[in-house]
Design an enzyme around this catalytic site. Structure first.
Site, PDB file in Angstrom:
ATOM      1  CG  ASP A   6     -19.634   0.537   7.608  1.00  0.00           C
ATOM      2  OD1 ASP A   6     -20.154   0.728   6.500  1.00  0.00           O
ATOM      3  OD2 ASP A   6     -20.266   0.617   8.669  1.00  0.00           O
ATOM      4  CG  ASN A  55     -25.559  -2.346  18.580  1.00  0.00           C
ATOM      5  OD1 ASN A  55     -25.606  -1.465  17.721  1.00  0.00           O
ATOM      6  ND2 ASN A  55     -24.628  -3.292  18.580  1.00  0.00           N
ATOM      7  CG  HIS A 113     -23.714  -0.234  15.096  1.00  0.00           C
ATOM      8  ND1 HIS A 113     -23.812  -1.586  14.849  1.00  0.00           N
ATOM      9  CD2 HIS A 113     -24.409   0.352  14.084  1.00  0.00           C
ATOM     10  CE1 HIS A 113     -24.515  -1.783  13.751  1.00  0.00           C
ATOM     11  NE2 HIS A 113     -24.884  -0.639  13.272  1.00  0.00           N
ATOM     12  CD  GLU A 160     -21.495  -3.793  16.566  1.00  0.00           C
ATOM     13  OE1 GLU A 160     -22.299  -2.905  16.924  1.00  0.00           O
ATOM     14  OE2 GLU A 160     -21.841  -4.767  15.878  1.00  0.00           O
TER      15      GLU A 160
END
Ligand code: PGA
Length: 261
Positions: A67, A136, A138, A143
Site C-alpha cells: 500500500d 482494527n 486491517h 479496513e
C-alpha cells in the site's frame, strides 16, 4: 492457519526473516509481497544483516508493496516509498526497477490500480506476502466492512487507523485520509502469507483473525480461507487467544520438513 507463538517481538522478527531468507535461498527469483509500518522493521534489519554477513542475494528478487498513501510524493518522509528505500532497498542488492510500490501520487489512480494488479500477474504472482495487522484487524489498508474479495484500489482510512498512525505525522494536516492498497482478494492469491503481530494493542485483532468468524468486520479473518498462512505473534499479542496450548501442540508435532529453521 499455522500459529507460532514466541516470547518476544525480537523472536517474532527473527523467525519471520528466517522464513523469507529460506525462500530467497531456495528460489532466488522469487516474488515478495512487502509490508510497511512498525512491525516489519526488525525483520528488514535482519535481512540486511544476512545480506551483509552471509551474502543473502536479492539480485533476482521482485517485490510488490501492499500500500501507499494518496497524495504523498515518493520522497515524503512518511511515504512508503521513502520507508522501503530507507529500511530495506538501499541496503541490499535489489535492482530498484524490480521493486513496486503503489503510486499514490499518480495522476490517474484508478488506471494505476489496474496496472498494479496486472504487474503482479505478469511477475507470476506473489510467492510470499508479508503482512502486519492493524489494531482494527486491517491487512494492507483494507479496513473493516470492505469487501473480502477486493482488488487493488483507492480506500478511505478509518478513524481508528488514523489515530493509530497519527504520531508518525508531526503536522496532523499532512496525514492522508486516502490510500492505494492491494485488496483482500489480491492478498489471498499470494502462495504463502506470513503475518507478524507484536504487542498487546494487537491482541484483539489477533484473536478475531485466528479464532473469530470470517467477517469483513475483521478483514484479516479472510486469511482463514487461504491455504497457507503462517501467523507469528509474541506473547502479548497472543494474550487473548483461547487456544494457545493447541497452537503449541501443533507446532511441537510438526514433521521435520514442516519445521522452520
Ligand atoms: P504497525 O501497523 O506495524 O505499524 O503496527 C500494522 C498495520 O497497520 O498493518
Amino acid at each position: 492457519m499455522e500459529v507460532l507463538i514466541r516470547d518476544t517481538a525480537d523472536e517474532v522478527s527473527l523467525l519471520g526473516s528466517q522464513i523469507v531468507a529460506q525462500l530467497l535461498r531456495r528460489k532466488p527469483r522469487c516474488v515478495l509481497g512487502l509490508a510497511t509500518g512498525r512491525t516489519p522493521l526488525r525483520l528488514y534489519g535482519e535481512l540486511i544483516r544476512l545480506h551483509q554477513t552471509e551474502k543473502l542475494n536479492f539480485s533476482q528478487v521482485v517485490t510488490f508493496n501492499l500500500d501507499e498513501y494518496v497524495g504523498l510524493p515518493p520522497d515524503h518522509p512518511q511515504s512508503y516509498h521513502h520507508y522501503m528505500r530507507e529500511n530495506l532497498f538501499r541496503h541490499v542488492n535489489i535492482p530498484l526497477e524490480s521493486t513496486h510500490i503503489p503510486d499514490g501520487y499518480s495522476a490517474d489512480l484508478r488506471h494505476h490500480c489496474k496496472e498494479y494488479e496486472q504487474a503482479i500477474i505478469n511477475a507470476g504472482g506473489i510467492d510470499l506476502q508479508l503482512l502486519g495487522i492493524g489494531s482494527n484487524g486491517h491487512i494492507g489498508f483494507n479496513e473493516p466492512t470492505g469487501s473480502l474479495r477486493s482488488r487493488t484500489w483507492i480506500k478511505i482510512l478509518s478513524e481508528k487507523t488514523l489515530r493509530d498512525n497519527a504520531s508518525n505525522f508531526s503536522n496532523p494536516d499532512e496525514q492522508p485520509r486516502h490510500v492505494v492498497t492491494m485488496g483482500i482478494g489480491t492478498i489471498l492469491e499470494a502462495r504463502h502469507c506470513v503475518v507478524l503481530a507484536c504487542g498487546s494493542q494487537k491482541s484483539n485483532a489477533v484473536k478475531e483473525m485466528i479464532e473469530g468468524p470470517v467477517s469483513s468486520m475483521c478483514p484479516a479473518s479472510a486469511l482463514q480461507l487461504h491455504p497457507r498462512v503462517t501467523v507469528i505473534v509474541d506473547t502479548p499479542a497472543a494474550a487473548r487467544l483461547d487456544h494457545p496450548e493447541h497452537y503449541r501442540w501443533i507446532e511441537q508435532h510438526k514433521l521435520d520438513w514442516q519445521k522452520y529453521p
